[in-house]
Design a protein around this motif. Structure first.
Motif, short mmCIF file in Angstrom:
data_model
loop_
_atom_site.label_atom_id
_atom_site.label_comp_id
_atom_site.label_asym_id
_atom_site.label_seq_id
_atom_site.Cartn_x
_atom_site.Cartn_y
_atom_site.Cartn_z
N ASP A 1 66.39 56.38 -0.72
CA ASP A 1 66.89 56.92 0.55
C ASP A 1 66.23 58.24 0.93
N ASP A 2 66.22 59.19 0.01
CA ASP A 2 65.65 60.49 0.34
C ASP A 2 65.36 61.27 -0.94
N GLY A 3 64.71 62.40 -0.78
CA GLY A 3 64.38 63.22 -1.94
C GLY A 3 63.86 64.57 -1.50
N LYS A 4 63.60 65.42 -2.47
CA LYS A 4 63.08 66.75 -2.18
C LYS A 4 62.07 67.12 -3.24
N LEU A 5 61.20 68.06 -2.91
CA LEU A 5 60.27 68.56 -3.90
C LEU A 5 59.97 70.02 -3.64
#
Length: 338
Positions: free
Chosen positions: A220-224
């Protein structure tokens, strides 16, 4: 000490050279920016380290630059994940400079941050990529569905797919995360180029989405986070885990969002107090919102704590296609949260 992992410096970074360090993953967890919660999820650190190492090695195979060097074995060797004798809890990384972000007179001084970081620093942003809008996504409170290309007057109760991937930027080192306009993010990023950060996030997203699909997950989503080194941006911190990304399996949430949603159902007074404290801190121009929050979170019930441990372990087994952990089927772990 970070909320879920510690960083050990083996050789420090300088103005001209990267250093070397080790992430030591713990069983701590954090929700709603609280920091360390009152109990620990057994085996969580090993699950996150294993998934993160797997993701970094998939990114390397796709030609994506990162700060990852390998995992540390119990006898002190640095090896690829496939050569680890057991699920690792330590990850070897290149280190960059991480200056202190000053807070004075109600605002953060990014100029001083970049003066200290020079051309070798951790970009003080989180880069967020979104393929869908699951339950709990902040996008639901910041945008109307039509703003992101969804033909609906109100947000559906369940996850909804986006017509195309969205990349956003939020603050990293402020006491409260805040989403930024692209121009503001560009200013905060310093010498790092926002277009390059956007392109890197999309490459990372594609790789993780492919890994998820191979495991039977929907990503669905993520961050880095990223480091800027001599004109190049590279992926830093850790990526492709249940703390940094949200996945679904058979339509159900597989990430720390399951724990967040449990607290929303079981401890609405505490969750509301956190929200009120953050709002009050903004109004007063202070950074430390937790000092304004009187209640503290309770530990998870034993059955939910075990379900969380099983979620991390069983999910890591599926994602990496290797039985690192003795865990029940993932569906059984998810059943406990319902």
């Amino acid at each position: 000490m970070a909320s879920v992992k510690d960083r050990r410096v083996e050789s420090p970074a300088t103005d001209t050279d990267l250093g070397r360090g080790v992430f030591e993953f713990s069983d701590r967890y954090s929700v709603f920016d609280w920091g360390e919660m009152p109990d620990h999820v057994p085996g969580k650190g090993a699950s996150l380290c294993t998934m993160g190492a797997y993701t970094f090695e998939q990114l390397a195979a796709a030609g994506v630059p990162t700060h990852y060097q390998g995992v540390r074995t119990p006898d002190g060797e640095t090896v690829r994940l496939a050569d680890a004798p057991e699920a690792p809890t330590q990850m070897v990384i290149d280190l960059t400079q991480v200056p202190t972000l000053p807070f004075e007179d109600g605002s953060y001084d990014y100029d001083r941050y970049h003066d200290a970081g020079g051309s070798n620093y951790l970009v003080p942003l989180e880069v967020v990529f979104r393929n869908a809008v699951p339950v709990g996504s902040s996008l639901r409170t910041r945008c109307a569905p039509a703003d992101v290309g969804i033909d609906a007057d109100e947000w559906p109760q369940g996850p909804v797919e986006l017509p195309e991937t969205i990349v956003e930027f939020s603050t990293k080192y402020e006491e409260q995360d805040r989403y930024l306009s692209r121009s503001m993010a560009d200013e905060i990023a310093g010498d790092a180029d926002i277009a390059e950060l956007d392109a890197l996030a999309r490459r990372v997203n594609e790789t993780i989405t492919d890994c998820a699909a191979d495991a039977g997950f929907v990503h669905d989503d993520g961050k880095l986070e990223c480091v800027y080194v001599d004109g190049e941006v590279r992926v830093a911190d850790v990526a492709g885990t249940f703390d940094e990304n949200r996945f679904r399996f058979d339509g159900r949430e597989v990430s720390k969002e399951a724990v967040r949603q449990f607290y929303k159902r079981s401890a609405p007074e505490w969750v509301g107090a956190v929200k009120d404290a953050k709002r009050a801190a903004d109004e007063r121009g202070v950074a430390d919102w937790k000092s304004l929050c009187e209640p503290s979170p309770d530990p998870l019930p034993p059955e939910i704590l075990q379900a969380a441990a099983d979620l991390y372990a069983a999910g890591a087994n599926r994602y990496t296609a290797r039985e690192w952990f003795d865990a029940p089927p993932l569906g059984d772990a998810l059943d406990a949260f319902e």
